[in-house]
Scaffold this motif. Structure first.
Motif, PDB file in Angstrom:
ATOM      1  N   LEU A   1       6.837  -7.398 -13.715  1.00 29.93           N
ATOM      2  CA  LEU A   1       6.573  -7.240 -12.286  1.00 29.93           C
ATOM      3  C   LEU A   1       6.385  -5.768 -11.930  1.00 29.93           C
ATOM      4  O   LEU A   1       5.497  -5.416 -11.138  1.00 29.93           O
ATOM      5  CB  LEU A   1       7.727  -7.833 -11.469  1.00 29.93           C
ATOM      6  N   TYR A   2       7.220  -4.908 -12.528  1.00 26.66           N
ATOM      7  CA  TYR A   2       7.072  -3.467 -12.305  1.00 26.66           C
ATOM      8  C   TYR A   2       5.741  -2.967 -12.879  1.00 26.66           C
ATOM      9  O   TYR A   2       5.044  -2.172 -12.239  1.00 26.66           O
ATOM     10  CB  TYR A   2       8.226  -2.700 -12.951  1.00 26.66           C
ATOM     11  N   VAL A   3       5.428  -3.412 -14.085  1.00 28.89           N
ATOM     12  CA  VAL A   3       4.186  -2.979 -14.719  1.00 28.89           C
ATOM     13  C   VAL A   3       2.994  -3.343 -13.838  1.00 28.89           C
ATOM     14  O   VAL A   3       2.091  -2.527 -13.610  1.00 28.89           O
ATOM     15  CB  VAL A   3       4.044  -3.610 -16.120  1.00 28.89           C
ATOM     16  N   THR A   4       2.979  -4.557 -13.328  1.00 26.89           N
ATOM     17  CA  THR A   4       1.875  -5.015 -12.479  1.00 26.89           C
ATOM     18  C   THR A   4       1.746  -4.151 -11.230  1.00 26.89           C
ATOM     19  O   THR A   4       0.647  -3.741 -10.844  1.00 26.89           O
ATOM     20  CB  THR A   4       2.094  -6.481 -12.080  1.00 26.89           C
ATOM     21  N   ARG A   5       2.894  -3.859 -10.602  1.00 29.28           N
ATOM     22  CA  ARG A   5       2.849  -3.056  -9.360  1.00 29.28           C
ATOM     23  C   ARG A   5       2.428  -1.615  -9.652  1.00 29.28           C
ATOM     24  O   ARG A   5       1.655  -1.017  -8.881  1.00 29.28           O
ATOM     25  CB  ARG A   5       4.230  -3.068  -8.683  1.00 29.28           C
ATOM     26  N   LEU A   6       2.907  -1.040 -10.738  1.00 23.19           N
ATOM     27  CA  LEU A   6       2.550   0.336 -11.062  1.00 23.19           C
ATOM     28  C   LEU A   6       1.072   0.442 -11.444  1.00 23.19           C
ATOM     29  O   LEU A   6       0.407   1.426 -11.107  1.00 23.19           O
ATOM     30  CB  LEU A   6       3.436   0.857 -12.192  1.00 23.19           C
ATOM     31  N   ARG A   7       0.547  -0.558 -12.123  1.00 24.17           N
ATOM     32  CA  ARG A   7      -0.881  -0.548 -12.449  1.00 24.17           C
ATOM     33  C   ARG A   7      -1.733  -0.656 -11.179  1.00 24.17           C
ATOM     34  O   ARG A   7      -2.805  -0.047 -11.087  1.00 24.17           O
ATOM     35  CB  ARG A   7      -1.202  -1.678 -13.421  1.00 24.17           C
ATOM     36  N   ALA A   8      -1.259  -1.435 -10.219  1.00 23.71           N
ATOM     37  CA  ALA A   8      -1.979  -1.524  -8.951  1.00 23.71           C
ATOM     38  C   ALA A   8      -1.976  -0.162  -8.253  1.00 23.71           C
ATOM     39  O   ALA A   8      -2.975   0.229  -7.625  1.00 23.71           O
ATOM     40  CB  ALA A   8      -1.340  -2.582  -8.053  1.00 23.71           C
TER      41      ALA A   8
ATOM     42  N   ARG B   1      -0.856   8.724 -11.152  1.00 29.42           N
ATOM     43  CA  ARG B   1      -1.760   9.262 -12.155  1.00 29.42           C
ATOM     44  C   ARG B   1      -2.263   8.154 -13.074  1.00 29.42           C
ATOM     45  O   ARG B   1      -1.510   7.259 -13.450  1.00 29.42           O
ATOM     46  CB  ARG B   1      -1.031  10.313 -13.000  1.00 29.42           C
ATOM     47  N   ALA B   2      -3.513   8.253 -13.431  1.00 28.35           N
ATOM     48  CA  ALA B   2      -4.112   7.225 -14.279  1.00 28.35           C
ATOM     49  C   ALA B   2      -3.619   7.293 -15.713  1.00 28.35           C
ATOM     50  O   ALA B   2      -3.720   6.302 -16.450  1.00 28.35           O
ATOM     51  CB  ALA B   2      -5.636   7.344 -14.249  1.00 28.35           C
ATOM     52  N   ASP B   3      -3.038   8.447 -16.125  1.00 31.97           N
ATOM     53  CA  ASP B   3      -2.683   8.602 -17.532  1.00 31.97           C
ATOM     54  C   ASP B   3      -1.243   8.207 -17.844  1.00 31.97           C
ATOM     55  O   ASP B   3      -0.822   8.290 -18.984  1.00 31.97           O
ATOM     56  CB  ASP B   3      -2.908  10.060 -17.972  1.00 31.97           C
ATOM     57  N   ILE B   4      -0.478   7.785 -16.854  1.00 31.79           N
ATOM     58  CA  ILE B   4       0.907   7.426 -17.149  1.00 31.79           C
ATOM     59  C   ILE B   4       0.978   6.058 -17.824  1.00 31.79           C
ATOM     60  O   ILE B   4       0.108   5.204 -17.633  1.00 31.79           O
ATOM     61  CB  ILE B   4       1.786   7.414 -15.889  1.00 31.79           C
ATOM     62  N   ASP B   5       2.023   5.870 -18.616  1.00 35.53           N
ATOM     63  CA  ASP B   5       2.299   4.580 -19.234  1.00 35.53           C
ATOM     64  C   ASP B   5       3.276   3.837 -18.316  1.00 35.53           C
ATOM     65  O   ASP B   5       4.416   4.266 -18.153  1.00 35.53           O
ATOM     66  CB  ASP B   5       2.930   4.793 -20.619  1.00 35.53           C
ATOM     67  N   PRO B   6       2.857   2.725 -17.693  1.00 31.88           N
ATOM     68  CA  PRO B   6       3.738   2.018 -16.754  1.00 31.88           C
ATOM     69  C   PRO B   6       5.063   1.593 -17.373  1.00 31.88           C
ATOM     70  O   PRO B   6       6.086   1.567 -16.686  1.00 31.88           O
ATOM     71  CB  PRO B   6       2.906   0.799 -16.328  1.00 31.88           C
ATOM     72  N   ARG B   7       5.061   1.262 -18.678  1.00 30.12           N
ATOM     73  CA  ARG B   7       6.308   0.835 -19.311  1.00 30.12           C
ATOM     74  C   ARG B   7       7.315   1.973 -19.382  1.00 30.12           C
ATOM     75  O   ARG B   7       8.525   1.758 -19.269  1.00 30.12           O
ATOM     76  CB  ARG B   7       6.017   0.308 -20.725  1.00 30.12           C
TER      77      ARG B   7
ATOM     78  N   GLY C   1       0.806  -1.204   0.000  1.00 31.96           N
ATOM     79  CA  GLY C   1       0.000   0.000   0.000  1.00 31.96           C
ATOM     80  C   GLY C   1       0.842   1.258   0.000  1.00 31.96           C
ATOM     81  O   GLY C   1       0.311   2.363  -0.143  1.00 31.96           O
ATOM     82  N   ASP C   2       2.161   1.110   0.160  1.00 31.76           N
ATOM     83  CA  ASP C   2       3.102   2.237   0.128  1.00 31.76           C
ATOM     84  C   ASP C   2       4.033   2.013  -1.062  1.00 31.76           C
ATOM     85  O   ASP C   2       5.014   1.286  -0.967  1.00 31.76           O
ATOM     86  CB  ASP C   2       3.885   2.294   1.432  1.00 31.76           C
ATOM     87  N   LEU C   3       3.712   2.635  -2.190  1.00 32.18           N
ATOM     88  CA  LEU C   3       4.463   2.394  -3.417  1.00 32.18           C
ATOM     89  C   LEU C   3       5.931   2.765  -3.264  1.00 32.18           C
ATOM     90  O   LEU C   3       6.812   2.010  -3.703  1.00 32.18           O
ATOM     91  CB  LEU C   3       3.841   3.182  -4.571  1.00 32.18           C
ATOM     92  N   ALA C   4       6.215   3.913  -2.668  1.00 22.45           N
ATOM     93  CA  ALA C   4       7.605   4.348  -2.526  1.00 22.45           C
ATOM     94  C   ALA C   4       8.423   3.337  -1.726  1.00 22.45           C
ATOM     95  O   ALA C   4       9.540   2.971  -2.117  1.00 22.45           O
ATOM     96  CB  ALA C   4       7.667   5.721  -1.866  1.00 22.45           C
ATOM     97  N   ALA C   5       7.868   2.860  -0.621  1.00 23.78           N
ATOM     98  CA  ALA C   5       8.582   1.885   0.203  1.00 23.78           C
ATOM     99  C   ALA C   5       8.804   0.584  -0.554  1.00 23.78           C
ATOM    100  O   ALA C   5       9.881  -0.025  -0.476  1.00 23.78           O
ATOM    101  CB  ALA C   5       7.814   1.629   1.495  1.00 23.78           C
ATOM    102  N   ASP C   6       7.799   0.149  -1.300  1.00 27.16           N
ATOM    103  CA  ASP C   6       7.924  -1.098  -2.062  1.00 27.16           C
ATOM    104  C   ASP C   6       8.986  -0.981  -3.143  1.00 27.16           C
ATOM    105  O   ASP C   6       9.779  -1.907  -3.364  1.00 27.16           O
ATOM    106  CB  ASP C   6       6.575  -1.467  -2.687  1.00 27.16           C
ATOM    107  N   LEU C   7       9.015   0.169  -3.825  1.00 22.09           N
ATOM    108  CA  LEU C   7      10.007   0.352  -4.879  1.00 22.09           C
ATOM    109  C   LEU C   7      11.410   0.482  -4.309  1.00 22.09           C
ATOM    110  O   LEU C   7      12.377  -0.013  -4.899  1.00 22.09           O
ATOM    111  CB  LEU C   7       9.655   1.581  -5.717  1.00 22.09           C
ATOM    112  N   ARG C   8      11.549   1.150  -3.171  1.00 22.32           N
ATOM    113  CA  ARG C   8      12.872   1.232  -2.544  1.00 22.32           C
ATOM    114  C   ARG C   8      13.375  -0.164  -2.197  1.00 22.32           C
ATOM    115  O   ARG C   8      14.558  -0.476  -2.374  1.00 22.32           O
ATOM    116  CB  ARG C   8      12.816   2.095  -1.285  1.00 22.32           C
TER     117      ARG C   8
END
Length: 217
Positions: free
Chosen positions: A148-155, A163-169, A94-101
């Protein structure tokens, strides 16, 4: 007398294959890709070079398969130790920044590991001049990680963190490209602090003031 038991050829082949994997990875790490030869791999593994040529067309193919096997074994060990999320995915706390770090720090550790760095550099370099090897490298090693990154960013988009308009790739390239660039060029050390900064810059942006979304290329 007990009946004579015929040797198990499949077990012998598995042992030989494992010895070849280990030999290829060790030699590339010790001497570099250019100095690694089929003859050297065979001698290190204790097999005839014809055994290797029967299973693989080149040393690049040997190294590719050995590295895939190494990655699979490490993933199994990580799952056994309770690391990661789901089937090797990026955690979703639920904390994207922490997960990505967390995942970028783990990537830094992998890229600083000689056992992984040597084969990865070799395959990256060889894939540039060998299109077929490069395609296999992308398909089997890069694309699964990218997904794996795409899946997490879409979540994160679905939860409103992004933002909903970003391209995860495109977004994920802001995270992994800086690590790869610094690692390939060896300009500066790869550290956890650097990984954290990448996440902060990617998620926070560089502009002092918020701007509207840029058009997609």
């Amino acid at each position: 007398m007990s009946p004579h038991k015929a040797p198990d050829s499949s077990r012998r082949s598995d042992r030989s294959r494992r010895a070849i994997y280990d030999a290829a990875l060790a030699l590339v790490g010790e001497t570099g890709y250019a100095r690694t030869t089929i003859e050297g791999i065979a001698a290190r593994a204790g097999v005839g070079k014809q055994t290797i040529y029967r299973w693989w067309p080149s040393k690049a193919a040997v190294l590719m398969e050995a590295f895939l096997d190494l990655a699979a074994r490490q993933a199994e060990e990580a799952e056994g130790e309770g690391e990661g999320e789901g089937e090797g995915g990026i955690p979703d706390t639920g904390d994207l920044a922490a997960d990505l770090r967390l995942v970028l720090r783990a990537t830094v550790d992998e890229l600083n590991d000689p056992a992984i760095a040597g084969p990865t550099r070799a395959l990256t370099a060889e894939g540039i001049v060998d299109p077929d090897l490069g395609a296999r490298f992308v398909e089997h090693l890069l694309d699964p990680s990218i997904q794996l990154y795409v899946t997490r960013l879409r979540a994160a988009q679905a939860s409103g963190e992004l933002r909903a308009d970003i391209d995860p790739r495109i977004a994920l390239e802001l995270l992994i490209a800086p690590l790869t660039h610094r690692w390939l060029l060896r300009t500066l050390p790869l550290t956890h602090a650097y990984a954290d900064a990448i996440v902060d810059y990617a998620l926070g942006g560089l502009s002092a003031e918020p701007r509207g979304g840029a058009p997609r290329p």
